[in-house]
Structures are given as C-alpha cells and as structure tokens.
Design a protein around this motif. Structure first.
Motif, PDB file in Angstrom:
ATOM      1  N   ALA A  53      -7.909  67.856 -37.742  1.00 31.25           N
ATOM      2  CA  ALA A  53      -7.010  68.628 -36.892  1.00 31.25           C
ATOM      3  C   ALA A  53      -5.599  68.596 -37.452  1.00 31.25           C
ATOM      4  CB  ALA A  53      -7.022  68.072 -35.473  1.00 31.25           C
ATOM      5  N   ARG A  54      -4.913  69.717 -37.335  1.00 31.57           N
ATOM      6  CA  ARG A  54      -3.539  69.798 -37.799  1.00 31.57           C
ATOM      7  C   ARG A  54      -2.618  69.211 -36.741  1.00 31.57           C
ATOM      8  NH1 ARG A  54      -0.528  75.483 -39.396  1.00 31.57           N
ATOM      9  NH2 ARG A  54       1.373  74.592 -40.269  1.00 31.57           N
ATOM     10  N   PRO A  55      -1.740  68.284 -37.108  1.00 33.17           N
ATOM     11  CA  PRO A  55      -0.855  67.687 -36.104  1.00 33.17           C
ATOM     12  C   PRO A  55       0.211  68.667 -35.642  1.00 33.17           C
ATOM     13  CG  PRO A  55      -0.303  66.879 -38.282  1.00 33.17           C
ATOM     14  CD  PRO A  55      -1.556  67.695 -38.442  1.00 33.17           C
ATOM     15  N   GLY A 110      -1.825  61.876 -44.444  1.00 29.59           N
ATOM     16  CA  GLY A 110      -2.501  62.840 -43.598  1.00 29.59           C
ATOM     17  C   GLY A 110      -2.145  62.782 -42.132  1.00 29.59           C
ATOM     18  N   ILE A 111      -1.262  61.871 -41.729  1.00 19.81           N
ATOM     19  CA  ILE A 111      -0.918  61.731 -40.316  1.00 19.81           C
ATOM     20  C   ILE A 111       0.001  62.848 -39.848  1.00 19.81           C
ATOM     21  CG2 ILE A 111       1.142  60.294 -40.641  1.00 19.81           C
ATOM     22  CD1 ILE A 111      -1.529  59.856 -37.892  1.00 19.81           C
ATOM     23  N   GLY A 112       0.725  63.488 -40.793  1.00 20.95           N
ATOM     24  CA  GLY A 112       1.568  64.619 -40.411  1.00 20.95           C
ATOM     25  C   GLY A 112       3.044  64.464 -40.716  1.00 20.95           C
ATOM     26  N   LYS A 113       3.401  63.605 -41.672  1.00 18.70           N
ATOM     27  CA  LYS A 113       4.821  63.399 -41.990  1.00 18.70           C
ATOM     28  C   LYS A 113       5.470  64.699 -42.484  1.00 18.70           C
ATOM     29  CE  LYS A 113       4.051  59.998 -44.908  1.00 18.70           C
ATOM     30  NZ  LYS A 113       2.582  59.882 -44.780  1.00 18.70           N
ATOM     31  N   THR A 114       4.814  65.364 -43.448  1.00 15.56           N
ATOM     32  CA  THR A 114       5.370  66.612 -43.970  1.00 15.56           C
ATOM     33  C   THR A 114       5.331  67.705 -42.915  1.00 15.56           C
ATOM     34  OG1 THR A 114       4.759  66.073 -46.254  1.00 15.56           O
ATOM     35  CG2 THR A 114       5.135  68.390 -45.748  1.00 15.56           C
TER      36      THR A 114
END
Length: 253
Positions: free
Chosen positions: A2-4, A26-30
């Motif tokens: 899933a996209r954060p 992959g947690i969504g930093k960028t």
C-alpha cells in the motif's frame, strides 16, 4: 504494498532545528517529502507540481547533466537575483567551504561528476535560495564523512543561529528544513535535530507526539509517527548511540 498517505497538517515540525525523517525502507520517507512539496496531495494523488517558495532536492539531484559545474552555479546565482549567500540570509563561510570543494571541477559537466560531487552542487544550489520550506531527500547518501559534515553544516545554516543579526534572523526564523537520512550514525551532524520517526507499529517513549492510529483506506496506509528531539529519544530509550534509536523505535535489526 500500500502507498502511504500523510496528513501533513497533523505532523509536528520544528522551526528552530533541522527535522530528520527516519524509518525503514519503504515506509514512506520520500512520499512524505513529496507530499510536503505538493507533488502528492493528502489523498495520495500525483499533482506534478511543487508548492511555491519550496526548494526540493530529490535523490536524482535535478541538475542539468549537459552543463558544466560553473554553468550550473551561474544559473543558480541568477535565480531571484542572488549575488551571494547573504542574499538568502545564509552563512557565506559555510557555503563557500562547500563550493570550494568543486573548484577543480568547474569545467566538468554535471553528468560526469560522482554521486557525492553532484550532491554537493545540489545542496549548495538549494542553500543559495531564500525559501520558506527546504526538503532534502538523503543528501548525505554517497558522500564521504568530511563532505557529509560540510553538507550538514550548510543545511543547518539555513536556520537561525546564535548571534544572528536582525536581517539574517528575519530571513530564517520562518523556515522549515526537512531531511531524510539513511545512516543513523549521522543524526547528530545536524546538532540536536527534531526526529520524525515513521513505523508500522507503536513505539515506546513518553512525551513523544503521535499522529493518529494505523489506518488502511482505499489501498493506502498511514504509518505511525512519533516526533521529538533526538537527545530526548536517547534519554527515554536509555541508549547511547543514535543507531540504537533506530533499532528500538523503528524495529530494525
């Protein structure tokens, strides 16, 4: 996966120190940086635009490969009529040290620079601009320890410093500086930064700030967020190294 998505208005950012975003791959930093920049809206939709008054240095640098270093520098200096770092309210000594590293490469085309050299040009370029929001996606990646220190100093110089004159203070006091970081050992190159820690699960530590609960919505996910001063996390987690913060709070080995 899933996209954060992030409700950035609910995330506590500091204005008197550098904000460091940390979390597993992959947690969504960028994605969080893209959302802050306006390239992604808070519903997860691509906008293909950057908010006004924002300097965003991505991992691919955004430089012109066909230009020489000297030509790239001249273009940046022409933006907003900049004649020097003082025009942006930034430290000339820090930025001059940074750009002097590239003096032997002034005639080299940007596409021929090493990753670390290109990183120096991109960070210097952002620091020469007078903006309210500065975003740096892993600016120390691929950079040797000496230059990493200079880059961190340049980024930190975007904020008010002790002894700042009134003109410099006025230009810097409303700024927000956000950095994603790959190596936890480099946290304190930025002084005592404000950590924004993204994780899949809840984290220990009284006094930290949390955004919401874990949520799943239409194929998107919302990471758990904790925020606070790095020194406070060290004390609360009873660890002695910044790398231990990462293992304890993010759950990485």
């Amino acid at each position: 996966m899933a996209r954060p998505v992030f409700q950035v208005s609910q995330i506590p950012f500091a204005h008197d120190c550098v904000n460091l975003i940390i979390g597993r791959n992959g947690i969504g930093k960028t994605t969080l940086l893209d959302t802050l920049a306006g390239e992604i809206d808070e519903d997860g939709n691509d906008t293909q635009s950057v908010r006004p008054n924002t300097a965003y240095i991505t991992q691919n640098h955004g430089l012109f490969d066909s230009l020489t270093v000297s030509e790239q520098i001249d273009i940046i200096r022409q933006i907003d009529g900049i004649s020097g770092p003082e025009a942006a309210g930034n430290s000339p000594d820090v930025l001059n040290k940074l750009i002097q590293i590239l003096e032997p490469h002034r005639k080299t085309r940007m596409g021929m620079l090493s990753g670390g050299q290109a990183q120096i040009v991109s960070v210097w370029s952002a620091c020469m601009l007078n903006r309210e929001l500065y975003l740096f996606d892993e600016p120390l990646s691929g950079v040797d320890p000496y230059n990493a220190t200079l880059i961190a100093d340049a980024i930190t110089s975007l904020l008010p410093t002790p002894g700042s004159d009134s003109q410099q203070l006025q230009k810097t006091m409303q700024r927000t500086v956000v950095v994603t970081l790959h190596s936890m050992e480099q946290i304190f190159l930025f002084g005592d930064p404000w950590l924004i820690i993204l994780s899949d699960e809840g984290m220990r530590g009284a006094g930290s700030v949390e955004q919401g609960n874990m949520a799943e919505q239409a194929g998107f996910s919302t990471p758990r967020i904790r925020a606070g001063k790095a020194s406070s996390f060290l004390k609360r987690e009873n660890v002695h190294q910044s790398s231990d913060i990462f293992r304890n709070l993010v759950g990485q080995e």
